[in-house]
Design a protein around this motif. Structure first.
Motif, short mmCIF file in Angstrom:
data_model
loop_
_atom_site.label_atom_id
_atom_site.label_comp_id
_atom_site.label_asym_id
_atom_site.label_seq_id
_atom_site.Cartn_x
_atom_site.Cartn_y
_atom_site.Cartn_z
N VAL A 105 0.83 -1.21 0.00
CA VAL A 105 0.00 0.00 0.00
C VAL A 105 0.86 1.26 0.00
N PHE A 106 1.83 1.30 0.90
CA PHE A 106 2.67 2.49 1.06
C PHE A 106 4.00 2.27 0.34
N HIS A 107 4.06 2.75 -0.87
CA HIS A 107 5.23 2.59 -1.73
C HIS A 107 5.39 3.85 -2.58
N PRO A 108 6.58 4.07 -3.16
CA PRO A 108 6.83 5.32 -3.89
C PRO A 108 6.48 5.28 -5.37
N ILE A 109 6.01 4.16 -5.87
CA ILE A 109 5.74 4.06 -7.31
C ILE A 109 4.59 4.99 -7.67
N GLY A 110 4.85 5.89 -8.62
CA GLY A 110 3.85 6.86 -9.03
C GLY A 110 3.80 8.11 -8.18
N ALA A 112 7.38 8.26 4.45
CA ALA A 112 8.68 7.91 3.90
C ALA A 112 8.57 6.78 2.89
N GLN A 113 7.74 5.77 3.21
CA GLN A 113 7.62 4.65 2.28
C GLN A 113 6.93 5.06 0.98
N PRO A 129 10.74 12.65 1.65
CA PRO A 129 11.66 13.01 2.72
C PRO A 129 10.88 13.58 3.90
N VAL A 130 11.43 13.44 5.11
CA VAL A 130 10.70 13.79 6.32
C VAL A 130 11.38 14.96 7.04
N VAL A 150 15.68 8.76 0.81
CA VAL A 150 14.47 8.10 1.31
C VAL A 150 14.12 6.88 0.47
N LEU A 151 14.38 6.94 -0.83
CA LEU A 151 14.11 5.76 -1.66
C LEU A 151 15.04 4.61 -1.30
N ALA A 152 16.26 4.93 -0.88
CA ALA A 152 17.22 3.89 -0.52
C ALA A 152 17.06 3.39 0.91
#
Length: 306
Positions: free
Chosen positions: A133-138, A235-236, A240-241, A283-285
């Protein structure tokens, strides 16, 4: 603790995610003390509502089933919300556990100063959100123009940082923070009057992750937070936070891919604007992982049972 559908705080998010993971790995998961139970996970010593049995019930059950083991997950403290009874309840309940999991080093150290013996078996496992659910794609990428900040809270307790959110809202409304927008999702104190922020009702799951991915930077001002799930979900999603330096356990994760502040959130916002690309890469890493979190709990349970 019984799981609840919908927005119900970080503890419920942890519960639903971890229970599903254990079931997928072949465990039978139940939410009562019926039948033969190999291990009990104690989440909240306060019986009532979704919590249907407590430490005394676990102790009585173990007298009849001495091979049953108990894992105590601690995610609370009195400092978090200005209460006066949580620390003592946790200390009393912890006596029934063979192993304790704290959701941050900050929380472990806090309780070790008061009652927890560091020599007792324990582990620190940081929170992670469901990566399905919580991912950075898109997710949106900031390439100049309006910088969209977002925060979300189920609780309306002032310790969640609403003084800072109102301050940022005022800076935007007065034109002192140019080319910025604040999104607030969830609940807030009745006394709060937003001037420029875009507000959204409480949401969870995909209904929450979608708006998070439309923003660029996550803003949390929560103080003395044992760990929290809100900043993890941001973050997921690739954000960035920006975090308050008195954020407690939040700092342990957010410092890897964010910027801390104390008295000047506007300066942190501008630093995030100018350093966005590097922060985004970090944050992606290094964002938390719900998969990794669940696997760590499974390993602890396996060790208890073996």
């Amino acid at each position: 603790m019984h799981p609840v559908e919908g927005s119900w705080g970080g503890g419920n998010a942890w519960l639903t995610q971890t229970a599903a993971h254990l079931q997928a790995c072949g465990y039978e998961v139940r939410f009562d003390l019926g039948g033969d139970v190999d291990a009990v996970v104690l989440l909240d010593p306060r019986v009532g509502g979704t919590v249907t049995f407590g430490a005394s019930d676990i102790a009585a059950y173990r007298e009849r089933h001495p091979r049953t083991r108990c894992l105590h997950r601690i995610n609370e403290c009195d400092l978090r919300k200005g209460t006066a009874e949580i620390d003592a309840l946790l200390a009393e309940a912890n006596a029934v556990a063979e192993h304790t999991v704290f959701i941050s080093e900050w929380l472990r150290d806090y309780h070790a100063e008061r009652w927890f013996d560091r020599d007792r078996p324990h582990t620190v496992i940081h929170n992670g959100a469901d990566p399905a659910v919580f991912h950075p794609i898109g997710s949106a990428r900031f390439d100049g123009g309006t910088l969209r900040l977002v925060t979300h809270h189920w609780s309306d307790n002032p310790m969640k940082g609403f003084d800072v959110y109102e301050r940022v809202d005022a800076l935007i409304a007065d034109g002192d923070l140019a080319d910025a927008e604040l999104w607030v999702i969830g609940r807030w104190p009745d006394s709060t009057v937003w001037r420029a922020a875009r507000t959204f009702p409480p949401s969870t799951g995909r209904g929450l992750a979608g708006p998070l991915r439309r923003c660029h930077v996550y803003l949390t001002a929560s103080r003395f937070e044992p760990g929290g799930m809100h900043h993890v979900e941001g973050a997921q999603c690739g954000l960035p936070v920006l975090y308050h330096e008195d954020g407690g356990g939040i700092v342990e994760l957010a410092s890897r891919y964010g910027i801390g502040y104390r008295d000047d959130p506007a300066a942190a916002i501008e630093a995030a604007r100018s350093g966005y690309d590097e922060l985004r890469d970090r944050v992606l890493a290094g964002a938390p992982s719900g998969d990794a979190m669940c696997a760590e709990y499974r390993v602890v349970i396996q060790r208890l049972l073996a």
